[in-house]
Design an enzyme around this catalytic site. Sequence first.
Site, PDB file in Angstrom:
ATOM      1  CB  CYS A   1      -3.274 -10.751   2.662  1.00 49.23           C
ATOM      2  SG  CYS A   1      -2.399  -9.710   1.200  1.00 49.23           S
TER       3      CYS A   1
ATOM      4  CG  HIS B   1      10.870   4.307  -7.716  1.00 45.18           C
ATOM      5  ND1 HIS B   1      12.421   4.233  -7.585  1.00 45.18           N
ATOM      6  CD2 HIS B   1      10.715   5.095  -6.778  1.00 45.18           C
ATOM      7  CE1 HIS B   1      12.864   4.956  -6.559  1.00 45.18           C
ATOM      8  NE2 HIS B   1      11.726   5.588  -6.160  1.00 45.18           N
TER       9      HIS B   1
ATOM     10  CD  GLU C   1      12.046  -7.634   3.825  1.00 40.96           C
ATOM     11  OE1 GLU C   1      11.075  -8.467   3.096  1.00 40.96           O
ATOM     12  OE2 GLU C   1      11.783  -7.608   5.109  1.00 40.96           O
TER      13      GLU C   1
END
Length: 165
Positions: free
Chosen positions: A29, A72, A150
Site C-alpha cells: 500500500c 478536497h 495527476e
Amino acid sequence: MSQRIYRLQVTKDQLGFAAAHFITMRGKCERLHGHNYRVTVEVEGFLCEDQYVVDFGVLKKHAAEIARTLDHRVLLAAENPKIEYSQNEQHLTVRYEDKYYVFPIAEVIMLPIQNTTAELLATYFCAELCERLRQDGVDTLKMVGVWVSEGPGQQAFASREWVQS
C-alpha cells in the site's frame, strides 16, 4: 451516405480537483498523498438539428459538478478487496494489513472502483458524466471520454461508447 462525426474537447480551470489518495499495488500500500488533478472531457457525436453536437455549457456544467464532488476529499476505493472499512457516526477507519487511517466521514468519498488509480478515476468520472448527460436529454453522442491528469505529463484516458436509451 455516412454521417460526419465531430469531436469536442473541454479543458477548463473548474475541471480540476485537489484530493488525497493511496493505491494498493504489487502486494503493498503506497503512502497517502495528494494531487492537483486536471480533467479534460472529450465527446464524439453527430450534429443535432441546431448544428452542434452538445452544448459546451451543458458539458462544462456537468463535468465541473463531478469535479466539485471530488475536490478536497480523500478518495477511497470502495471495491478494493484488500482494504477493510469500518465506521461510526463521525469517522471512517481504513485498514490495509497493519496500516490504518481514521478520517472524518465528511472528508472522504467512497468511489465504486477497485483502486484510486488515474485510469479508474477517469472511468468513474466518465460513467458519472454519461449518466448526467443522459438525464439532461443529450442524444447526439457516439462516445464520451475523460482524461485525468495527476500532474504534468502523467494522465490516463477512459472512454465509453454512448448507448442510446
